[in-house]
Every structure is written in structure tokens, then in C-alpha cells.
Write an enzyme that holds these catalytic residues in place. Structure first.
Site, short mmCIF file in Angstrom:
data_model
loop_
_atom_site.label_atom_id
_atom_site.label_comp_id
_atom_site.label_asym_id
_atom_site.label_seq_id
_atom_site.Cartn_x
_atom_site.Cartn_y
_atom_site.Cartn_z
N HIS A 98 -23.64 14.46 1.53
CA HIS A 98 -23.41 14.93 0.16
C HIS A 98 -22.35 16.02 0.17
O HIS A 98 -22.42 16.91 1.01
CB HIS A 98 -24.70 15.49 -0.43
CG HIS A 98 -24.51 16.11 -1.78
ND1 HIS A 98 -24.33 15.35 -2.90
CD2 HIS A 98 -24.42 17.41 -2.16
CE1 HIS A 98 -24.17 16.15 -3.94
NE2 HIS A 98 -24.21 17.41 -3.53
N LYS B 47 0.84 -1.21 0.00
CA LYS B 47 0.00 0.00 0.00
C LYS B 47 0.87 1.26 0.00
O LYS B 47 0.51 2.28 -0.59
CB LYS B 47 -0.94 0.01 1.21
CG LYS B 47 -2.29 -0.60 0.90
CD LYS B 47 -2.34 -2.11 0.88
CE LYS B 47 -2.36 -2.78 -0.42
NZ LYS B 47 -2.36 -4.25 -0.35
N GLY C 114 -4.30 -11.89 -10.36
CA GLY C 114 -5.03 -11.82 -9.09
C GLY C 114 -4.67 -10.54 -8.36
O GLY C 114 -4.25 -9.55 -8.98
P1 FAD Z 1 1.79 -14.24 8.20
O1 FAD Z 1 1.46 -12.83 8.16
O2 FAD Z 1 2.28 -14.92 7.02
O3 FAD Z 1 2.70 -14.48 9.45
C1 FAD Z 1 3.25 -15.70 9.78
C2 FAD Z 1 4.51 -15.49 10.57
O4 FAD Z 1 4.91 -16.72 11.11
C3 FAD Z 1 5.70 -15.01 9.72
O5 FAD Z 1 6.26 -13.87 10.31
C4 FAD Z 1 6.66 -16.17 9.74
O6 FAD Z 1 8.02 -15.77 9.73
C5 FAD Z 1 6.32 -16.82 11.07
N1 FAD Z 1 6.66 -18.24 11.16
C6 FAD Z 1 6.36 -19.22 10.28
N2 FAD Z 1 6.76 -20.42 10.74
C7 FAD Z 1 7.34 -20.17 11.94
C8 FAD Z 1 7.92 -21.01 12.92
N3 FAD Z 1 7.98 -22.34 12.78
N4 FAD Z 1 8.44 -20.41 14.02
C9 FAD Z 1 8.37 -19.06 14.18
N5 FAD Z 1 7.81 -18.24 13.31
C10 FAD Z 1 7.28 -18.80 12.21
N6 FAD Z 1 -4.12 -9.11 3.09
C11 FAD Z 1 -5.04 -8.16 3.34
O7 FAD Z 1 -6.00 -8.43 4.07
N7 FAD Z 1 -4.94 -6.91 2.80
C12 FAD Z 1 -3.91 -6.58 1.98
O8 FAD Z 1 -3.84 -5.44 1.51
C13 FAD Z 1 -2.94 -7.55 1.69
N8 FAD Z 1 -1.90 -7.25 0.89
C14 FAD Z 1 -0.94 -8.21 0.65
C15 FAD Z 1 0.11 -7.89 -0.21
C16 FAD Z 1 1.08 -8.82 -0.48
C17 FAD Z 1 2.22 -8.45 -1.41
C18 FAD Z 1 1.04 -10.09 0.15
C19 FAD Z 1 2.12 -11.10 -0.09
C20 FAD Z 1 -0.01 -10.42 0.99
C21 FAD Z 1 -1.02 -9.49 1.24
N9 FAD Z 1 -2.11 -9.78 2.06
C22 FAD Z 1 -3.06 -8.83 2.29
C23 FAD Z 1 -2.26 -11.09 2.69
C24 FAD Z 1 -1.81 -11.02 4.17
O9 FAD Z 1 -0.47 -10.59 4.21
C25 FAD Z 1 -1.96 -12.37 4.83
O10 FAD Z 1 -3.28 -12.84 4.67
C26 FAD Z 1 -1.65 -12.28 6.32
O11 FAD Z 1 -0.34 -11.81 6.52
C27 FAD Z 1 -1.81 -13.64 7.00
O12 FAD Z 1 -1.52 -13.51 8.34
P2 FAD Z 1 -0.98 -14.73 9.20
O13 FAD Z 1 -0.82 -14.20 10.59
O14 FAD Z 1 -1.82 -15.91 8.99
O15 FAD Z 1 0.44 -15.10 8.60
P1 NAD Z 2 -4.59 -14.76 -6.19
O1 NAD Z 2 -5.19 -16.06 -5.87
O2 NAD Z 2 -5.30 -13.51 -5.87
O3 NAD Z 2 -4.26 -14.68 -7.75
C1 NAD Z 2 -3.51 -15.64 -8.41
C2 NAD Z 2 -3.92 -15.61 -9.86
O4 NAD Z 2 -3.02 -16.41 -10.58
C3 NAD Z 2 -5.33 -16.16 -10.10
O5 NAD Z 2 -6.06 -15.24 -10.86
C4 NAD Z 2 -5.06 -17.46 -10.84
O6 NAD Z 2 -6.07 -17.80 -11.75
C5 NAD Z 2 -3.75 -17.13 -11.53
N1 NAD Z 2 -2.95 -18.30 -11.92
C6 NAD Z 2 -2.77 -19.44 -11.22
N2 NAD Z 2 -1.98 -20.29 -11.92
C7 NAD Z 2 -1.66 -19.65 -13.07
C8 NAD Z 2 -0.89 -20.01 -14.21
N3 NAD Z 2 -0.29 -21.19 -14.30
N4 NAD Z 2 -0.77 -19.11 -15.22
C9 NAD Z 2 -1.38 -17.90 -15.15
N5 NAD Z 2 -2.13 -17.54 -14.10
C10 NAD Z 2 -2.27 -18.39 -13.07
O7 NAD Z 2 -3.14 -14.81 -5.51
P2 NAD Z 2 -2.02 -13.68 -5.36
O8 NAD Z 2 -2.37 -12.49 -6.14
O9 NAD Z 2 -0.73 -14.36 -5.58
O10 NAD Z 2 -2.16 -13.34 -3.83
C11 NAD Z 2 -1.97 -14.36 -2.84
C12 NAD Z 2 -2.85 -14.14 -1.65
O11 NAD Z 2 -2.51 -12.96 -0.98
C13 NAD Z 2 -4.29 -14.04 -2.07
O12 NAD Z 2 -5.01 -15.07 -1.45
C14 NAD Z 2 -4.76 -12.74 -1.58
O13 NAD Z 2 -5.96 -12.85 -0.87
C15 NAD Z 2 -3.67 -12.24 -0.65
N6 NAD Z 2 -3.49 -10.81 -0.97
C16 NAD Z 2 -4.49 -9.97 -0.62
C17 NAD Z 2 -4.39 -8.64 -0.96
C18 NAD Z 2 -5.50 -7.74 -0.58
O14 NAD Z 2 -6.31 -8.09 0.26
N7 NAD Z 2 -5.60 -6.56 -1.18
C19 NAD Z 2 -3.29 -8.16 -1.65
C20 NAD Z 2 -2.31 -9.06 -2.02
C21 NAD Z 2 -2.42 -10.39 -1.66
#
Ligand code: FAD
Ligand code: NAD
Length: 466
Positions: A444, A51, A182
Site C-alpha cells: 500500500h 511505445k 483495434g
Molecule cells: P516480425 O516481427 O514481423 O518479424 C519478421 C521478420 O522476418 C521481419 O524482420 C521481416 O523482414 C523478416 N522476413 C520476412 N520474410 C523474410 C524472408 N523471406 N527472408 C528474410 N527475412 C524475412 N506486439 C506486442 O506484443 N506488444 C506491442 O506493444 C505491440 N505493438 C505493436 C505496434 C505496432 C505498430 C505493430 C505493427 C505491431 C505491434 N505488435 C505488438 C505486434 C508485434 O510486432 C508482432 O506480433 C511481432 O513482431 C511478431 O513477431 P514475429 O517474429 O513473428 O515477426
Molecule cells: P486489430 O485486429 O487489433 O484491429 C483491427 C480493427 O479493425 C478491428 O477492431 C476490426 O473490427 C476493424 N476493422 C476490420 N475491418 C474493418 C473495416 N472494413 N472498417 C472498419 N474497421 C474494420 O488489428 P491492428 O490494430 O491493425 O493490429 C494488428 C495486430 O498487431 C494485432 O493483431 C495486434 O495484436 C498487434 N498489435 C499489438 C499491440 C499490442 O500488443 N499492444 C499493438 C499494436 C498491434
């Protein structure tokens, strides 16, 4: 050996929120994180940094494309300083993750840095710079997820990259190929498109953001095409190869013909996979399901009755707010309370511009389940607020039960949809009808007037401004 009422493994939005709630409820709590900073994927390499870059690139785009029209003249060329942009993003991340350190201290939660690994169901080894063992009556697994890959792709993390690397590039790609249309692909694709990269999206399904309501995919696709993204849906990627500074992606199109894309960077964003490496779950009697997720019942309890799991590592949407709700739920269950999550009401948001946001059932889901529904839709361009800021793309669509008028789904694309969706969540939580919303006063001029108008349209086709 230190003993705890609850140990939480993983400090993302699932884990750290669970730990805070446990501590609030009077439990002696520890949290274990393998990385030096707390906050997990979301704060370090996910929600927050993405973001931050979306905001910076949006400012740049406005300066280049829209300032003049607003009567703002900037002498000389407007340039991107990518190093500074990435540095600002990092400082936002640092502030946010140190905020979690503060919260852990405030709530008297012991923080252990190292990889948490079960010895048995009540003992966890922590392998960090020094190894230590703790005892915990209950454990909450919140180990999150990692980027998925396709079996034939070798991620070199330099030019064939995941979101983690895309958040810290040292240069602006000339041509970024995004595999997967996605959430990640479109958010980060938009960042680099705004900064000047040519961006090609290659998506396997027949539409981008394929799990959301199809009308949202269509509108976002239109906006992205206008912004000169190359959008390639129904393309099955079959090879990705790096030759020097060039990345070559080969895919089969709908007709089965081979198509080649050449760029200098390739972002692989095809989903995320649950992360359980090193956890030694089997030693605690914790089972995984066929997709590698930790298997849980409706109370998020694993096959070991004193161990729970939340967030990306269990079934359901991989979203930060879903993980946090589950963290709170488990803490309250352990405390003997009877909390509840309505998974149908977890909103989904894509932070592109226009923003895309949804809650409840999509039109495709309602059709499939045979529900008799009606639709009310209102275009953003008909709002005074939209014209004032020139954010005219998008619409709000409300799906309501034909007989009872209860709102079943709300899907919106437009400026500030990410914030506006909260109104729909509240309405649906209280089982509001479309008419209920249509009779509530909306300030509004605001973008939220589109929600009222869509509700009017759904009630009796009586939108006032379209
Ligand atoms: P994580 O946030 O993945 O945290 C897990 C933690 O566990 C990590 O820090 C890891 O190092 C630690 N860990 C793992 N195994 C061990 C172990 N054995 N011992 C100690 N520590 C360990 N979601 C949204 O809702 N809004 C968004 O805008 C959004 N944007 C995203 C953008 C990107 C680029 C990505 C990649 C993801 C985004 N997501 C977003 C998804 C969101 O980040 C995840 O859904 C969320 O972080 C999941 O939370 P979690 O606590 O389950 O796991
Ligand atoms: P995603 O599931 O949103 O999108 C993956 C996309 O890749 C899908 O549209 C799928 O059809 C496509 N795909 C899969 N295999 C493919 C192939 N072989 N060739 C071409 N396309 C293919 O997953 P993401 O964008 O990687 O994000 C991962 C997770 O992180 C998601 O579950 C999402 O909820 C979370 N996330 C959330 C936010 C947010 O809430 N704004 C932002 C980033 C990530």
C-alpha cells in the site's frame, strides 16, 4: 557452402529468440533477415517505436494539462517538436536493434542479410547484396506479418498510411481518420490526439477493441470520448479517396446511411496478414492454410517435418511475447525436450492510457461456453494510489468459477495495467482461486491493491474499500 543445425528465417521476436535458444542448446545456428537491422516488426516499426511515441506524447499531455495542478509552472508556451520526438523514437529503436546484433554475436549466431528463399527442404538461397546458399538440417520460419488493407483502398503511404508511416510523420495531422478501432488504431490515435490532432475512429464492429472483454471496450470508449475523440462504431468503410491534401472516407452506418469523414491523414489499421512473399515455401513442401498462414501442428511443425514456424506467420494472437514463447518452444522441441505453452495464459495489452490488459477467458466467452462463473470488480478511483496520481479511470475485474473459485479470467483497465496483468498470469498459471489472491498482501499504496480488492469482491462480495 555453410551448413547449420538450424537456420531461422526472420529476426523478429519469434526468430531472434528462437535463434538464441537454439544456440544456448548447443546448435550451430544461422539467422536470415532481409532488412539491414534485426528485430523485425516489433523492434523497428511496432512495439518499441509505438511505445516511445506513446511515452513522449503522454509527457506532453501531462505538461499541458496537469503540471499546473501539481504546482509546476512552466513559463511560456509548451510546444511539440515533432522532429525531435520522432528522432528520439528512432534512437530508442536503434539502441534496441543494435542490442540484438550484440546478442547474435554473444551467442555465436551467424547473421545473413538478404531474402531467405527455400531451394528445397534443407537448402536456403539468400538473396542480398550478394547471393549465397546455406544448408540447414532444421529451419524455423519466423517471417512475421505485414499490415492488411481493404481491397478498395490505395495506400499512398503519404496521407493514406499504415502504422509504419504513422510512426514517422513529419507533421502533426490536423485531422487523423483512423480506420479500425483495434490496438494499433487506438494506440497511435491517442499519440496524435495528445499532440493536438482531431481524431476520428471508424470501426466496423459494434465496439472498439472488439476481441477483448466488452466491459473494457465500454470503459475505454468512455475515456476516449471524454478526450474528444470522435468514435464511430458499427460503420462499414466503403471508400477512401485522396484529393490533394485531403482524405475523404465514406462509410455506411448501422442504419445503412452514408457518412462522410474528411481529414488530412487516414491511418488504415484493420489488422495484419501473414508474410510469406519470396519464401518459396512450396519448394520445401511447406503448406499454407486458407488464410495464408503457415500451417503447423501442435508442435509448430509444418507439413515438412524438419521445418517449423512461429509467431505472426502462424495461427494465434499476433503478439511479440507469443512469438517469443513459440521460438523457445520450437528450439526446445528440436533439442528433444518437451516444452509447453498455455495459449489461454498469453496476456493481451493495449498501451493507451489508461492501459488495458487481459488474460484468460472474457465474460462473453464464459457465457458462450455455459460456464457458471462469478464476478468481482473494483474501481481504480477508490484507491489512494490512483487519487495521488490522478489516474482514477478504470477497474479490475476478476472472473472465477462459481463452484471451485478458480480464476478463469482477469480484465483490467487503468494506470499500469500492462505491468499489473503479470500478477494475474502467475496466479492463473498456478491455478489460484480468487480467495488465494484476496489473502495475499499487496503493498500500500499501489495500483495492485485493486487486484486484491477485486479478488475479495469475487470471493464473497467483501471488498474492503468500495
Ligand atoms: P516480425 O516481427 O514481423 O518479424 C519478421 C521478420 O522476418 C521481419 O524482420 C521481416 O523482414 C523478416 N522476413 C520476412 N520474410 C523474410 C524472408 N523471406 N527472408 C528474410 N527475412 C524475412 N506486439 C506486442 O506484443 N506488444 C506491442 O506493444 C505491440 N505493438 C505493436 C505496434 C505496432 C505498430 C505493430 C505493427 C505491431 C505491434 N505488435 C505488438 C505486434 C508485434 O510486432 C508482432 O506480433 C511481432 O513482431 C511478431 O513477431 P514475429 O517474429 O513473428 O515477426
Ligand atoms: P486489430 O485486429 O487489433 O484491429 C483491427 C480493427 O479493425 C478491428 O477492431 C476490426 O473490427 C476493424 N476493422 C476490420 N475491418 C474493418 C473495416 N472494413 N472498417 C472498419 N474497421 C474494420 O488489428 P491492428 O490494430 O491493425 O493490429 C494488428 C495486430 O498487431 C494485432 O493483431 C495486434 O495484436 C498487434 N498489435 C499489438 C499491440 C499490442 O500488443 N499492444 C499493438 C499494436 C498491434
Amino acid at each position: 557452402m555453410n551448413s547449420y543445425d538450424v537456420a531461422v528465417i526472420g529476426s523478429g521476436p519469434g526468430g531472434y529468440v528462437a535463434a538464441i535458444r537454439c544456440a544456448q542448446l548447443g546448435m550451430k545456428t544461422a539467422i536470415i533477415e532481409k532488412y539491414a537491422t534485426l528485430g523485425g516488426t516489433c523492434l523497428n516499426v511496432g512495439c518499441i517505436p509505438s511505445k516511445a511515441l506513446l511515452d513522449s506524447s503522454h509527457h506532453y499531455e501531462d505538461a499541458v494539462k496537469h503540471f499546473e495542478e501539481h504546482g509546476i509552472d512552466i513559463p511560456g508556451d509548451i510546444k511539440v517538436n515533432i522532429e525531435q520526438m520522432i528522432a528520439r523514437k528512432q534512437s530508442v529503436v536503434d539502441q534496441t536493434t543494435s542490442g540484438i546484433d550484440f546478442l547474435m554475436k554473444k551467442n555465436k549466431i551467424d547473421v545473413y542479410e538478404g531474402l531467405g528463399s527455400f531451394k528445397d527442404a534443407t537448402h536456403i538461397m539468400i538473396k542480398g547484396s550478394e547471393s549465397t546458399e546455406i544448408e540447414a538440417e532444421k529451419t524455423i520460419i519466423a517471417t512475421g506479418s505485414k499490415p492488411s488493407n481493404l481491397p478498395f483502398i490505395k495506400l499512398d503511404k503519404e496521407r493514406i498510411i499504415t502504422s509504419t508511416e504513422a510512426l514517422k510523420l513529419k507533421e502533426i495531422p490536423k485531422h487523423l481518420i483512423v480506420i479500425g478501432g483495434g490496438v494499433i488504431g487506438l494506440e497511435l490515435g491517442q499519440v496524435y490526439r495528445r499532440l493536438g490532432s482531431e481524431v476520428t475512429v471508424v470501426e466496423y464492429m459494434d465496439r472498439i477493441i472488439p476481441t477483448m472483454d466488452a466491459s473494457l471496450s465500454k470503459e475505454l470508449n468512455k475515456v476516449f470520448k471524454k478526450a474528444k475523440f470522435s468514435m464511430n462504431v458499427s460503420h462499414k468503410v466503403k471508400a477512401v479517396e485522396r484529393k490533394g491534401d485531403e482524405v475523404i472516407v465514406k462509410a455506411d452506418n448501422k442504419k445503412g446511411e452514408e457518412v462522410t469523414f474528411k481529414g488530412d491523414y487516414c491511418l488504415v489499421s484493420v489488422g495484419r496478414s501473414p508474410y510469406t512473399e519470396g519464401l518459396n515455401a512450396e519448394a520445401a513442401g511447406v503448406k499454407l492454410d486458407d488464410r495464408g498462414r503457415i500451417e503447423v501442428n501442435e508442435k509448430l511443425q509444418t507439413s515438412a517435418s524438419n521445418i517449423y514456424a512461429v509467431g505472426d506467420v502462424v495461427k494465434g494472437a499476433m503478439l511479440a511475447h507469443k512469438a517469443s514463447e513459440e521460438g523457445v518452444l520450437v528450439a526446445e522441441i528440436i533439442a528433444g525436450q518437451k516444452p509447453h505453452i498455455d495459449y489461454n495464459l498469453i496476456p493481451g495489452v493495449v498501451y493507451t492510457w489508461p492501459e488495458v490488459a487481459s488474460v484468460g477467458k472474457t465474460e462473453e466467452e464464459l457465457k458462450e461456453s455455459g460456464v457458471d462463473y462469478k464476478t468481482g470488480q473494483f474501481p481504480m478511483r477508490a484507491l489512494g494510489r490512483s487519487r495521488a496520481s490522478m489516474d482514477i479511470d478504470g477497474f479490475v475485474k476478476i472472473l472465477a468459477d462459481s463452484k471451485t473459485d478458480e480464476i478463469l479470467g482477469v480484465h483490467m483497465i487503468g494506470a499500469r495495467a500492462a505491468d499489473m496483468i503479470a500478477e494475474a498470469v502467475v496466479a492463473m498459471e498456478y491455478r489460484a482461486s480468487a480467495e488465494d489472491i484476496s489473502r495475499m498482501s499487496h503493498a500500500h499504496p499501489t495500483f495492485t491493491e485493486a487486484i486484491k480488492e477485486a479478488a475479495l469482491a469475487a470471493t464473497d462480495d467483501r471488498a474492503l474499500h468500495s
